[in-house]
Design an enzyme around this catalytic site. Structure first.
Site, mmCIF file in Angstrom:
data_model
loop_
_atom_site.group_PDB
_atom_site.id
_atom_site.type_symbol
_atom_site.label_atom_id
_atom_site.label_comp_id
_atom_site.label_asym_id
_atom_site.label_seq_id
_atom_site.Cartn_x
_atom_site.Cartn_y
_atom_site.Cartn_z
ATOM 1 C CE LYS A 177 -5.057 -1.964 1.649
ATOM 2 N NZ LYS A 177 -5.309 -1.367 2.559
ATOM 3 N NE ARG A 224 -8.084 -8.521 0.894
ATOM 4 C CZ ARG A 224 -7.944 -7.359 -0.304
ATOM 5 N NH1 ARG A 224 -6.211 -6.885 -0.187
ATOM 6 N NH2 ARG A 224 -9.039 -7.701 -1.156
#
Length: 273
Positions: free
Chosen positions: A221, A255
């Protein structure tokens, strides 16, 4: 700490890894990469062999500023993939990344086992009753706003306290509906600045007070690659570092795009527990 996935009890006392399968054309890291059956099956087989317990399938891009698509388009993208995966991997545990109750219903009917809702029930008022009726594990994520506007100007007085309060209220509603298996996801990058994201990561252990499993979705991210002034493609090492911090602070599920490295992080952290 177990969850019931289509009759399979998964023990989250030892952290598990959820592999990401984006079947969208515009996801921030792997958008458009898995377009045909061969590519999809090859990638899922790799993730399962690398040690993924769950495969999270998403047909609606939730990156900041993502294009909104219709319910019909999301359905047309995702149901054939669920069918493909269940036919080829009969033991697979599929999580469906959707905020729409109809998609949740249709994909669980098609063989998925978990609903992963980025909106935490805020974008479809039928979602809570749907998952409660289905009695499937539900991933309750925090997001400020929508994918289209969440990063415009996220403001909190105390980001950790406010997200804990949000979860407490939503969990109470789900408990009233008799839903058994609830997993929380703090929503790194979803309506948070970099400073917010790192404060949440530092304080992740405080979320254990909610007495639910914690999912951490930090993989590649912008909080990582912007901090290091690199690209998402170069952020694997940063992802592993952040995942390790999350595990040490109580994360039960990672995840990730890169399953092998996440599984290795879990094994190393388990050695010091």
């Amino acid at each position: 700490m177990t969850i019931n996935c289509k009759g399979t009890l998964v023990d989250l006392a030892s952290p598990k890894v959820m592999g990401i399968l984006n079947i969208t054309p515009d996801s921030f890291f792997d958008g458009g990469k898995y377009k045909n059956e061969t590519d999809i099956l090859s990638q899922v087989e790799k993730m399962l062999l690398d040690g993924a317990t769950f495969i999270d399938v998403g047909a609606y891009s939730s990156r900041p500023g993502a294009k909104h698509i219709s319910e019909e388009e999301e359905l047309q993208r995702i149901v054939p993939v669920i069918n493909l995966l269940t036919q080829n991997f009969p033991e697979i545990i599929i999580s469906v990344d959707t905020f729409r109750s109809r998609i949740a219903q249709e994909t669980i009917n098609a063989g998925a086992a978990i609903v992963n809702d980025i909106s935490g029930g805020k974008m479809d008022d039928k979602m809570f009753t749907t998952v409660a009726n289905l009695q499937v594990p539900y991933i309750l994520m925090h997001m400020l706003g929508t994918p289209q506007n969440m990063q415009k100007n996220p403001v909190y007085k105390d980001v950790t306290k406010e997200i804990i309060s949000f979860f407490a209220a939503q969990i109470h509603k789900l408990h009233q509906l008799k839903l058994n298996d609830i997993i929380i996801d703090v929503g790194f990058g979803f309506g948070k600045t970099n400073a917010h994201n790192f404060e949440i990561l530092k304080n992740l252990s405080l979320f254990k007070s909610l007495d639910t499993p914690i999912l951490a979705g930090i993989s590649r991210k912008s909080m990582l690659y912007k901090t290091l002034d690199i690209s998402a493609q170069e952020a694997l090492n940063a992802t592993t570092s952040a995942n390790t911090i999350a595990l040490l602070n109580g994360a039960n599920i990672l995840r990730v795009h890169d399953v092998k490295e996440a599984v290795e992080a879990v094994k190393i952290v388990n050695q010091i527990r």
